[in-house]
Design a protein around this motif. Sequence first.
Motif, mmCIF file in Angstrom:
data_model
loop_
_atom_site.group_PDB
_atom_site.id
_atom_site.type_symbol
_atom_site.label_atom_id
_atom_site.label_comp_id
_atom_site.label_asym_id
_atom_site.label_seq_id
_atom_site.Cartn_x
_atom_site.Cartn_y
_atom_site.Cartn_z
ATOM 1 N N GLU A 1 0.869 -1.112 0.070
ATOM 2 C CA GLU A 1 -0.013 0.069 0.066
ATOM 3 C C GLU A 1 0.867 1.297 -0.052
ATOM 4 O O GLU A 1 0.400 2.386 -0.633
ATOM 5 N N ALA B 1 1.971 1.696 -3.710
ATOM 6 C CA ALA B 1 1.215 1.864 -4.444
ATOM 7 C C ALA B 1 0.444 3.184 -4.308
ATOM 8 O O ALA B 1 -0.263 3.882 -5.315
ATOM 9 N N GLU B 2 0.531 3.625 -3.200
ATOM 10 C CA GLU B 2 -0.319 4.962 -2.493
ATOM 11 C C GLU B 2 -1.672 4.801 -2.671
ATOM 12 O O GLU B 2 -2.591 5.745 -2.920
ATOM 13 N N ARG B 3 -2.056 3.599 -2.522
ATOM 14 C CA ARG B 3 -3.458 3.276 -2.293
ATOM 15 C C ARG B 3 -3.863 1.915 -1.660
ATOM 16 O O ARG B 3 -2.704 1.147 -1.264
ATOM 17 N N THR B 4 -5.324 1.779 -1.396
ATOM 18 C CA THR B 4 -5.422 0.590 -0.326
ATOM 19 C C THR B 4 -5.245 -0.761 -1.044
ATOM 20 O O THR B 4 -5.862 -0.779 -2.610
ATOM 21 N N PRO C 1 -6.805 -4.215 -2.565
ATOM 22 C CA PRO C 1 -8.320 -4.558 -2.652
ATOM 23 C C PRO C 1 -8.340 -6.094 -2.278
ATOM 24 O O PRO C 1 -8.424 -6.717 -3.105
ATOM 25 N N PHE D 1 -4.573 -4.845 -9.382
ATOM 26 C CA PHE D 1 -3.632 -3.849 -8.528
ATOM 27 C C PHE D 1 -2.087 -4.258 -8.797
ATOM 28 O O PHE D 1 -1.243 -3.641 -8.565
ATOM 29 N N GLN E 1 -0.755 -1.521 -11.104
ATOM 30 C CA GLN E 1 -0.716 -0.280 -10.406
ATOM 31 C C GLN E 1 0.854 0.192 -10.526
ATOM 32 O O GLN E 1 1.803 -0.347 -10.031
#
Length: 285
Positions: free
Chosen positions: A168, A171-174, A176, A216, A219
């Motif tokens: 995370e 990727a700078e995101r959650t 999934p 993901f 990403q």
Amino acid sequence: MARDQASLPPGVVDAPQQTWMVPAINVLLVRDMLKAENVSEFELLRGTGTSPRDIQSNDALLTFDQVTSIMANAARLTRTPGLGLIIGSRESLSDWGTLGYALLSCTTIGEAIRTILKFHQTAASMVEIFLIQEGNLAILDLCPPKPLHAALPLILEEHLVATKKLLEFLAERTLPIVQLNLGYDRPDYHRLYQRFFDCPVLFSSSRHQLIFDASFLEQPISRSNSFGAKLAQQVCNEQLARQIHVTEFITQVRNLILLTGNDFPSAEQIAAKLNISSRTLRNRL
């Protein structure tokens, strides 16, 4: 009942099922957590074949069995529910060592995961890791190369939370996550898993798996640096070779001792058979 030692995932053949020397970083993190509970270092290390001087730095190498025993002691001694979950959540990029910087230099999450698969042992991993894609799902399958016994939940909790946190961050995101499968019985603190993974969790599963949306993998990683990746992977290669070389050396020594039967050899006798000095033997061990 815990499904401790994993068989290989479907479709994976001829994968290495051997142990390796393990950097002491996670042992030090556990030690510090237990110190806050007034558990002494000597209690943590009792019966493990290690002493405080063996874990003075993150770079110190311990045998797979020694780390397993230390983690089993920690699981028994701690008063903190979900100790592995908490330790994994407190880890940062620097705790992954050189591998962390190799991952920081990858171009996509998929490339980062493939790099983890190649060099995970350098970051104190205690499992083999496989990436499986099934349709729109990606599966990280974790396979202990030998039984982890009472240390299994603690070790897997730390590995999974630390990996999720790192992916995370890259990727700078959650992440999934679709589902988490774990091959041990549901612990009393099972509700903590929702806090850390926020997904359905299946205990007493046939495998240890983190299942997530395969998109993901594509990403991008904004910090990507191809030159840095090559340099960091070169250092990872050198560290991994050292860990495996030390393991092979210990195996040689163990085999020589076993061949002598009841007549236990001295350090000088073992060194002579290996064509090294007794001082070199002690340093390598």
